[in-house]
Design a protein around this motif. Structure first.
Motif, mmCIF file in Angstrom:
data_model
loop_
_atom_site.group_PDB
_atom_site.id
_atom_site.type_symbol
_atom_site.label_atom_id
_atom_site.label_comp_id
_atom_site.label_asym_id
_atom_site.label_seq_id
_atom_site.Cartn_x
_atom_site.Cartn_y
_atom_site.Cartn_z
ATOM 1 N N ARG A 100 0.789 -1.387 0.070
ATOM 2 C CA ARG A 100 0.122 -0.153 0.047
ATOM 3 C C ARG A 100 0.769 1.296 0.133
ATOM 4 O O ARG A 100 0.443 2.453 -0.395
ATOM 5 N N TRP A 101 2.033 1.026 0.398
ATOM 6 C CA TRP A 101 2.892 2.392 0.446
ATOM 7 C C TRP A 101 3.031 2.941 -0.983
ATOM 8 O O TRP A 101 3.512 4.149 -1.072
ATOM 9 N N THR A 132 8.506 2.478 -4.094
ATOM 10 C CA THR A 132 8.515 0.932 -4.377
ATOM 11 C C THR A 132 9.739 0.185 -3.697
ATOM 12 O O THR A 132 10.801 0.659 -3.272
ATOM 13 N N ASN A 133 9.560 -1.184 -3.921
ATOM 14 C CA ASN A 133 10.869 -1.949 -3.305
ATOM 15 C C ASN A 133 11.666 -2.459 -4.234
ATOM 16 O O ASN A 133 11.242 -3.173 -4.882
ATOM 17 N N ASP A 145 14.934 -5.138 -1.524
ATOM 18 C CA ASP A 145 14.599 -5.055 -0.290
ATOM 19 C C ASP A 145 15.009 -3.511 0.341
ATOM 20 O O ASP A 145 15.497 -3.550 1.676
ATOM 21 N N ARG A 146 14.788 -2.526 -0.682
ATOM 22 C CA ARG A 146 15.370 -1.223 -0.289
ATOM 23 C C ARG A 146 14.005 -0.279 -0.765
ATOM 24 O O ARG A 146 13.873 -0.301 -2.003
ATOM 25 N N PRO A 147 13.579 0.318 -0.096
ATOM 26 C CA PRO A 147 12.485 1.241 -0.247
ATOM 27 C C PRO A 147 12.887 2.495 -1.187
ATOM 28 O O PRO A 147 13.877 3.144 -0.693
ATOM 29 N N VAL A 148 12.443 2.551 -2.287
ATOM 30 C CA VAL A 148 13.271 3.715 -3.354
ATOM 31 C C VAL A 148 12.050 4.657 -3.568
ATOM 32 O O VAL A 148 10.843 4.093 -3.894
ATOM 33 N N CYS A 149 12.153 5.836 -3.640
ATOM 34 C CA CYS A 149 11.186 6.991 -3.719
ATOM 35 C C CYS A 149 11.134 6.939 -5.543
ATOM 36 O O CYS A 149 11.931 7.261 -6.233
ATOM 37 N N LEU A 150 9.683 6.732 -6.067
ATOM 38 C CA LEU A 150 9.702 6.914 -7.613
ATOM 39 C C LEU A 150 9.833 8.229 -7.982
ATOM 40 O O LEU A 150 9.965 8.293 -9.196
ATOM 41 N N VAL A 151 9.826 9.061 -7.183
ATOM 42 C CA VAL A 151 9.648 10.428 -7.550
ATOM 43 C C VAL A 151 11.132 11.227 -7.935
ATOM 44 O O VAL A 151 11.611 11.578 -8.831
ATOM 45 N N CYS A 152 11.917 11.012 -6.574
ATOM 46 C CA CYS A 152 13.295 11.515 -6.750
ATOM 47 C C CYS A 152 14.345 10.431 -6.775
ATOM 48 O O CYS A 152 15.769 11.047 -7.119
ATOM 49 N N GLY A 153 14.140 9.304 -6.507
ATOM 50 C CA GLY A 153 15.054 8.223 -6.633
ATOM 51 C C GLY A 153 15.817 8.098 -5.646
ATOM 52 O O GLY A 153 16.645 6.935 -5.172
ATOM 53 N N ALA A 154 15.397 8.762 -4.466
ATOM 54 C CA ALA A 154 16.148 8.457 -3.035
ATOM 55 C C ALA A 154 15.491 7.350 -2.489
ATOM 56 O O ALA A 154 14.482 6.752 -2.444
ATOM 57 N N ASN A 155 16.603 6.615 -1.414
ATOM 58 C CA ASN A 155 15.972 5.495 -0.791
ATOM 59 C C ASN A 155 16.325 5.716 0.619
ATOM 60 O O ASN A 155 17.099 6.492 1.299
ATOM 61 N N VAL A 190 16.295 2.737 6.646
ATOM 62 C CA VAL A 190 15.472 1.984 7.578
ATOM 63 C C VAL A 190 14.170 1.778 7.152
ATOM 64 O O VAL A 190 13.535 2.870 6.908
ATOM 65 N N THR A 191 13.784 0.449 6.808
ATOM 66 C CA THR A 191 12.384 0.436 6.026
ATOM 67 C C THR A 191 11.400 0.550 7.290
ATOM 68 O O THR A 191 10.995 -0.452 8.097
ATOM 69 N N LYS A 192 10.839 1.637 7.572
ATOM 70 C CA LYS A 192 9.784 2.006 8.520
ATOM 71 C C LYS A 192 8.912 2.866 7.856
ATOM 72 O O LYS A 192 9.240 3.855 7.372
ATOM 73 N N GLU A 193 7.505 2.585 8.188
ATOM 74 C CA GLU A 193 6.568 3.327 7.706
ATOM 75 C C GLU A 193 6.640 5.122 8.116
ATOM 76 O O GLU A 193 6.509 5.952 7.059
ATOM 77 N N TYR A 194 7.134 5.101 9.145
ATOM 78 C CA TYR A 194 7.408 6.640 9.657
ATOM 79 C C TYR A 194 8.484 7.315 8.768
ATOM 80 O O TYR A 194 8.113 8.354 8.326
ATOM 81 N N ASN A 195 9.388 6.758 8.487
ATOM 82 C CA ASN A 195 10.666 7.029 7.632
ATOM 83 C C ASN A 195 9.924 7.528 6.131
ATOM 84 O O ASN A 195 10.299 8.609 5.561
#
Length: 603
Positions: free
Chosen positions: A14-15, A22-23, A26-36, A39-44
């Motif tokens: 859902r994120w 997107t994942n 195993d690392r969350p990456v921002c689809l807009v700016c490409g930043a990762n 720490v995989t936490k919803e708060y971050n």
């Protein structure tokens, strides 16, 4: 992984719609700016979205957000594919530059030929694949780049040799020295090592430039450095083959004496020393004592070849006579095989030569003398036989037992030829046979020629006495099933009995031959395997050194006299390599570095 699940650190699907993430691996990456996010936490992830992108995308509903996510993911895949292609093209460009540099080194071309090759490639590309031109332009082939690539190829080969050297259970050295076109002494050192599987590695150990004196001490120091650099133990050195000059063979101050002294200090085994078989075979020819025939022949050749006018007129003269031959070869003292060719051609063309020289007003009394012609015929025949043996001994990878077997076979032939000459049987002497048909056979000095054959045979026996002394060791490799048990070394007798009584091993020996049979000796015969390894490691000649010096003359010419020692050594190491191949893929991969998150080539 369990802790991450307990702390809600696994990426939630859902994120993607909620925060445009997107994942990837195993690392969350921002689809807009490409930043990762580290720490995989919803708060971050939520904080990143709300602080940087919320204002831009707050008005989108869920459906619109999902559409945007799909568009961004497709764009991300396209960027990754583009980056991979760029990386692949960069790797290909580097690999291509290594391959071209290797070909330039092999063909002894100057390093700046790379620029010429690139121009040719680009012009061909303009016609055949005009849309690929940039990819060819990306291949770096400047002079400095080609020189650097060749040095890296050489270093890679040297590293492979060091790695192989750790497995050697026996090794021998072949050492020779020569001067290049700038009068720098170049010391060539080849190694022939055998590992526990009885596989032979024959490569250049080192080429050392000596700018000062070339005494036995100087040569020993350079050889010792090479052995130390390779981390080779002295107790595994079993053989040394040189060209036989005093600075090499001196028992006190020469290379041989100093290495033997070093081995005694290291409490190593006995060193077997050989004088190059090919050198000795060439020196044996002097026992014929027929220099007067060779001198007269050289005078004739020099008269024809020394002046351009004489040479042109002689070739025209041969064409007018419709001769089988169209020219006269030159004789060069250092090219041993040229002697036989010159003698044979002079004999075949002696009538044409006499006519040409008489037309030039030269005295041909000696050339028409029957005794001289008989001697010329005999010398031509015997030198032709020596040349056949010389060619048989040349080449890489020869086992010393096979080389000495060829010498022993030639000695046996000499005994046969002596008997046949006394009987005036000239079946193996075609030039003498031709002379006997032209004159009375009784005029042919067969007794004198038989004595010369006998002198040649005696010289072979004298010069190869040290090889004859090793006959017992040679038979352990060449024919272990025929060795007399009582004459064999005590340490080998038990294993030899087991070997000779094994029908399976005898069958294997018959099927694979003596050269390959040692590889099939079982581990239960360690002494025989060790003896085989020592024999397989022996150099019978310094042929590899001489071949390297020929390459050196081609590479370092008067037009390339400023070629540095480092570059010369790199070119020759790569050009002379046989059992080793540079790992171009590994070398090309080392030329990549990280730039702005992309793998790009560092030139």
């Amino acid at each position: 992984m369990a802790k991450r699940k307990m702390d809600n650190r696994s990426f939630q699907d859902r994120w993607e719609a909620d925060y445009l993430f997107t994942n990837i691996k195993d690392r969350p990456v921002c689809l807009v700016c490409g930043a990762n996010v580290a720490v995989t936490k919803e708060y971050n992830i939520r904080r990143h979205y709300e602080t940087k992108h919320y204002e831009k995308y707050k008005d989108l509903d869920v459906k619109q957000k999902l559409q945007k996510v799909e568009e961004m993911k497709r764009s991300l895949v396209c960027r990754q594919t583009m980056f991979m292609k760029a990386k692949s093209k960069s790797e290909a460009a580097v690999k291509a530059s290594f391959i071209v540099a290797a070909e330039i080194a092999k063909s002894a071309r100057p390093f700046n030929e790379g620029q010429f090759v690139k121009k040719c490639m680009v012009k061909v590309c303009d016609i055949v694949y005009p849309d690929k031109k940039q990819e060819f332009l990306n291949v770096s082939l400047s002079r400095n780049t080609v020189a650097e690539r060749v040095c890296e190829l050489s270093t890679n080969l040297h590293e492979q040799l060091i790695k192989k050297g750790k497995d050697f259970i026996a090794y021998s050295l072949g050492v020779d020295e020569s001067s290049d076109t700038s009068d720098t002494a170049q010391l060539s050192i080849f190694i022939r090592g055998v590992d526990s599987s009885l596989c032979v590695t024959e490569e250049l150990l080192g080429l050392k430039s000596i700018h000062g004196t070339t005494t036995g001490k100087d040569i020993f120091e350079e050889v010792s450095k090479c052995i130390t650099e390779m981390n080779l133990p002295w107790d595994k050195l079993v053989g040394l083959t040189t060209d036989g000059v005093p600075v090499m063979c001196g028992q006190k101050s020469g290379l041989v004496g100093r290495i033997q002294e070093k081995m005694r200090e290291e409490d190593a085994g006995e060193l077997t020393v050989y004088h190059c078989i090919i050198h000795q075979e060439a020196l044996c020819g002097k026992a014929l004592q027929m220099e007067h025939v060779m001198s007269s022949t050289k005078r004739v050749v020099n008269f024809i070849r020394a002046k351009g006018l004489n040479h042109r007129q002689f070739k025209s003269f041969l064409e007018e006579l419709d001769s089988e031959y169209r020219d006269m070869p030159y004789h060069t003292e250092v090219r041993w095989l040229s002697r036989g060719k010159v003698l044979n051609r002079c004999f075949e063309l002696h009538e044409e030569i006499c006519q040409f020289m008489e037309n030039k007003g030269k005295d041909t009394t000696e050339l028409r003398d029957k005794k001289f012609l008989c001697e010329l015929a005999f010398l031509s025949d015997i030198v032709s036989h020596l040349d056949v043996l010389n060619l048989q001994l040349q080449g890489r990878g020869h086992i010393i037992t096979d080389m000495y077997a060829a010498v022993r076979a030639f000695k046996t032939k000499l005994c046969l030829w002596k008997t046949q000459m006394l009987q005036r049987n000239l079946g193996h002497f075609p030039c003498c046979q031709t002379m006997a048909e032209q004159i009375s056979p009784a005029v042919l000095p067969s007794t004198q020629f038989a004595e010369k054959i006998n002198a040649l045979s005696a010289e072979f026996s004298r010069r190869f006495a040290n090889f004859e002394a090793q006959k017992g060791r040679f038979e352990l490799l060449s024919n272990p099933f025929a060795i007399d048990m009582e004459s064999a070394p005590t340490s080998l007798q038990m294993e030899l009995i087991e070997l000779q009584c094994s029908d399976m091993l005898k069958s294997k020996y018959d099927s694979v031959g003596a050269a390959r049979f040692p590889c099939f000796l079982p581990d239960t015969m360690p002494q025989l395997r060790t003896q085989a390894a020592q024999m397989l490691s022996m150099f019978g000649s310094t042929y590899l050194c001489e071949q390297l010096f020929s390459m050196m003359k081609v590479n370092k010419t008067p037009h390339r006299s400023r070629l540095t020692d480092e570059h010369l050594h790199a070119v020759l190491r790569f050009s002379s390599a046989q059992s080793l191949t540079p790992d171009i893929d590994e070398l090309a991969s080392k030329k990549r570095c990280q730039v702005s998150g992309l793998d790009q080539c560092a030139e």
